[in-house]
Motif scaffolding. Structure first.
Motif, PDB file in Angstrom:
ATOM      1  N   ILE A  86      -2.042   0.827  -1.794  1.00  0.00           N
ATOM      2  CA  ILE A  86      -2.695  -0.478  -1.911  1.00  0.00           C
ATOM      3  C   ILE A  86      -2.176  -1.466  -0.870  1.00  0.00           C
ATOM      4  O   ILE A  86      -2.968  -2.133  -0.193  1.00  0.00           O
ATOM      5  CB  ILE A  86      -2.554  -1.039  -3.340  1.00  0.00           C
ATOM      6  CG1 ILE A  86      -3.489  -0.295  -4.288  1.00  0.00           C
ATOM      7  CG2 ILE A  86      -2.897  -2.528  -3.371  1.00  0.00           C
ATOM      8  CD1 ILE A  86      -3.389  -0.750  -5.724  1.00  0.00           C
ATOM      9  N   LEU A 142      -6.842  -7.606  -3.323  1.00  0.00           N
ATOM     10  CA  LEU A 142      -5.756  -6.944  -4.046  1.00  0.00           C
ATOM     11  C   LEU A 142      -5.971  -6.958  -5.557  1.00  0.00           C
ATOM     12  O   LEU A 142      -5.840  -5.909  -6.209  1.00  0.00           O
ATOM     13  CB  LEU A 142      -4.419  -7.588  -3.671  1.00  0.00           C
ATOM     14  CG  LEU A 142      -3.178  -7.039  -4.367  1.00  0.00           C
ATOM     15  CD1 LEU A 142      -3.032  -5.540  -4.142  1.00  0.00           C
ATOM     16  CD2 LEU A 142      -1.926  -7.758  -3.876  1.00  0.00           C
ATOM     17  N   LEU A 179      -8.549  -4.376  -6.488  1.00  0.00           N
ATOM     18  CA  LEU A 179      -8.005  -3.013  -6.475  1.00  0.00           C
ATOM     19  C   LEU A 179      -7.126  -2.756  -7.699  1.00  0.00           C
ATOM     20  O   LEU A 179      -7.177  -1.670  -8.302  1.00  0.00           O
ATOM     21  CB  LEU A 179      -7.203  -2.785  -5.195  1.00  0.00           C
ATOM     22  CG  LEU A 179      -7.996  -2.819  -3.880  1.00  0.00           C
ATOM     23  CD1 LEU A 179      -7.053  -2.751  -2.683  1.00  0.00           C
ATOM     24  CD2 LEU A 179      -8.999  -1.670  -3.825  1.00  0.00           C
ATOM     25  N   ILE A 205      -2.134   2.773 -11.685  1.00  0.00           N
ATOM     26  CA  ILE A 205      -1.275   2.424 -10.558  1.00  0.00           C
ATOM     27  C   ILE A 205       0.076   3.115 -10.673  1.00  0.00           C
ATOM     28  O   ILE A 205       0.784   3.303  -9.686  1.00  0.00           O
ATOM     29  CB  ILE A 205      -1.092   0.886 -10.474  1.00  0.00           C
ATOM     30  CG1 ILE A 205      -0.506   0.511  -9.110  1.00  0.00           C
ATOM     31  CG2 ILE A 205      -0.202   0.358 -11.606  1.00  0.00           C
ATOM     32  CD1 ILE A 205      -0.499  -0.971  -8.837  1.00  0.00           C
TER      33      ILE A 205
END
Length: 711
Positions: A201, A322, A325, A333
């Motif tokens: 990311i 961000l 995402l 994550i």
């Protein structure tokens, strides 16, 4: 506002991601197109030497390029060989329109050594120098050697020839530097997060930030000139700050998930707290860059305006793309682990090594503060010895013909001032002969001449050679003396050496105004963010101390030569290239303030919750220590990549930033900030009512009980 933005992004994440994909593709197109629109010239408008050089260029076609110096040596009387003027003419013909001077064109012994065995000639290439221009030094050298008669040794030296000899090539491209920097960031991120999504990311955010910054800069080039240097800053500084902000957001998001929050709540909390820190941090970086518009130098102003877009785009990316995402990935994550668990933190940060360090600092603030101040004191001592000046010819590294020519001049007892001679523009029909005669007897001048063919209508030129190198510390006194001698003669001092002094005066004469602008604006921003008058004052002071320490590092390495030869093959120059301290200030001030904002924001938040200063400091340090040092390591690697470029100037710039950023993140943020805050106690949060009303923030009052005791 940030909470609402967080909810919006969470509900429309695919739309946000789609828009950013389109914008990034446009950015890739812009990055290619902007390469033809960079501003590559250098100017110091309003300063006499620069203006004299501009008028000389307009009248004679030459005047802004430094001369190439042809050096001839023979065992006999060099002045008897009239064919050497043909060699000078052949070398000058490589750059049509070049202006030359020598013994054979002037009859002046100023161009000949005392023993008569060595002579030199000046070859001034035409046009205006740019970052990508060339005066074809290899071709000039070949023409010179080919036309030099047998029995005479010919070398081509001069400022530009020596710089070419010391550079050793072109070095890596912007794309290569960005890719290598990105690879280094990837490796560090693997150790920071340990899971593939969390690692990728920040890289994705950095790519989007960099390419979209190119789009804005491309548009900016249609409004104003933008220096070519901005492309390097976008690639490397853009990489650093974008990853910084991504790290801050991801750390907070994972903390919220660990506390049991659902994905959307965790995202909103991340936006509310970390997002606010990102905005404040980006503002401080932008202030540092924007401050350069105060300096009366167009190319530096363009760097400030263009560079300001880097943190602006990085902030926008961090609070839109961000979160989108993060909302898409959610708890995933933490999936796809690529590093063993032992390499990454587990559980609450305050229970790990950073928590233990925070506990130690709270119990032993005096020893920690003294240790930090001792380290800082040593580096500040060296930093105060900073000598912003071009390197003298004798200190230029390298090998080859240019270095051989420099050595030939030195052996013959010819002043190194011939590398950067004074050129006096005599206007309005004034006679250049008396001007040359007057300068020849001026203390500090080794010789002067008024070449007969250096005349155009009512204007003419006089050439004078300083008795010392044009970059030596004492050159300013000679410049001042020559200015005084030229009063009433119709002559104006020009030449590269005089213009270099103008540059130093333009930058450092106006530096106090730049510093005042940055300090005042930063103080106000941080006072609002921290709701305190003491904390922003401490932050500003420590940032200036950190900068002085960074200067100390480059002084110790490059100016004094401790390790520069062994590690970078650069000999001690006894000086730092003039623009290096300025650029280090502009970037390091803002970047290091990032870490202050990250840490103090978390401490402020903890204090508002607990009402206990030691607890707040310990929690803030424990929760941001890894973030700050990891972000600094990534930036340090990016700047070390920059220092791999062959030029001495880029090495000084890259090492200064790399060493400065890691020093700030460790000694300043991990030693001095927590220990000094512990010693200041409740004064940290002092904000009188009048100040709160002026800043339009709520009073600095805690609303909670201590979360845990350190004792």
């Amino acid at each position: 506002m940030l909470a609402r933005l967080g909810h919006f992004v969470a509900h429309h994440r695919w739309l946000v991601i789609g828009v950013w994909i389109v914008l990034t593709l446009v950015g890739a197109f812009s990055a290619g197109k902007v390469s033809n629109r960079w501003y590559q010239t250098f100017s110091i408008p309003g300063y006499s030497a620069y203006e004299a050089n501009v008028r000389t260029l307009k009248t004679f076609g030459t005047g802004e390029n430094a001369p190439l110096v042809a050096v001839f040596h023979t065992s006999g009387d060099i002045t008897k060989d009239a064919q050497l003027q043909r060699a000078v003419d052949a070398a000058a013909a490589v750059n049509p329109g070049s202006r030359t001077s020598s013994y054979w064109s002037t009859g002046s012994r100023a161009y000949v050594s005392e023993d008569g065995h060595t002579a030199f000639a000046e070859i001034y290439p035409p046009g205006t120098p740019t970052f990508s221009s060339s005066v074809h030094i290899p071709r000039v050298r070949a023409a010179l050697e080919a036309a030099t008669p047998a029995g005479v040794t010919a070398n081509l030296t001069g400022r530009d020839a020596l710089e070419a000899a010391s550079s050793g090539g072109n070095g890596p491209s912007v794309l290569t530097e960005a890719l290598v920097g990105g690879l280094g960031a990837l490796v560090i991120l693997l150790f920071v997060f340990g899971t593939l999504p969390a690692v990728l990311i920040p890289i994705a955010v950095a790519v989007a930030s960099i390419l979209n910054t190119f789009t804005l800069v491309y548009l900016l080039t249609y409004v104003t000139s933008v220096s070519i240097i901005v492309q390097y800053l976008i690639a490397l500084v853009g990489l650093g700050v974008a990853i910084d902000y991504a790290l801050l957001m991801i750390f907070r998001f994972r903390d919220e998930l660990r506390e049991g929050e659902d994905v959307e709540t965790a995202l909103v909390e991340t936006m509310t707290h970390a997002g606010r820190s990102v905005i404040v941090s980006g503002s401080t970086v932008a202030v540092g860059l924007l401050s350069m518009i105060i300096l009366p130098l167009p190319f530096i102003r363009s760097i400030g305006i263009g560079g300001m877009l880097i943190p602006a785009v990085s902030v926008i990316t961090a609070i839109t793309l961000l979160p989108a995402l993060l909302a898409t990935l959610g708890t995933r994550i933490n999936s796809i682990r690529v590093m063993p668990k032992r390499f990454v933190d587990r559980g609450h940060p305050e229970d790990g090594p950073w928590g233990r360090w925070a506990w130690f600092v709270m119990r032993r603030p005096w020893p920690v503060a003294v240790a930090g101040l001792a380290i800082v004191g040593v580096l500040v001592f060296y930093g105060l010895q900073l000598n912003p000046s071009e390197a003298q010819a004798k200190d230029q590294p390298g090998t080859g013909d240019a270095v051989a020519g420099r050595a030939a001049l030195a052996r013959a007892g010819i002043s190194p001032g011939v590398m950067k001679p004074f050129v006096v523009l005599v206007e309005h029909g004034a006679n250049p002969g008396p001007v040359a005669a007057k300068l020849a007897t001026t203390p500090g001048i080794a010789g002067a001449a008024a070449p007969k063919d250096w005349r155009r209508g009512p204007d003419s030129l006089v050439e004078a050679f300083p008795a010392i190198d044009g970059s030596a510390h004492g050159i300013q006194a000679i410049v001042t003396r020559v200015h005084r001698e030229l009063n009433g003669t119709g002559g104006t001092l020009g030449g590269v050496a005089a213009a270099d002094r103008d540059f130093v005066h333009a930058v450092y004469g106006n530096f106090p105004y730049l510093l005042a602008f940055v300090v005042l604006l930063t103080f106000v921003l941080l006072a609002r963010a921290f709701r305190s008058l003491v904390l922003p004052a401490k932050a500003v002071i420590l940032n200036l101390v950190s900068l002085c320490a960074a200067y100390g590092i480059i002084v110790f390495i490059f100016q004094q030569g401790h390790g520069s030869k062994a590690i970078w093959n650069v000999v001690a120059t006894q000086s730092i290239i003039p623009w290096i301290p300025l650029m280090i200030f502009a970037f390091l001030y803002g970047l290091s303030m990032d870490y202050e904002v990250f840490m103090i924001t978390r401490m402020r938040e903890a204090y508002d919750e607990t009402g206990d200063t030691p607890t707040a400091i310990a929690l803030g340090l424990a929760r941001t220590g890894k973030l700050v040092t990891s972000a600094a390591a990534i930036l340090m690697f990016a700047f070390l990549v920059l220092s791999s470029s062959p030029g001495v100037d880029i090495k000084q710039f890259g090492i200064g930033l790399a060493a400065g950023i890691i020093f700030d993140a460790t000694v300043i943020r991990c030693l001095l900030v927590p220990s000094l805050m512990r010693l200041m106690g409740e004064w940290n949060w002092w904000l009188p009512g009048w100040a709160a009303r002026t800043l339009r923030v709520r009073p600095s009052e805690p609303a909670g009980e201590p979360a845990f005791e350190l004792d």
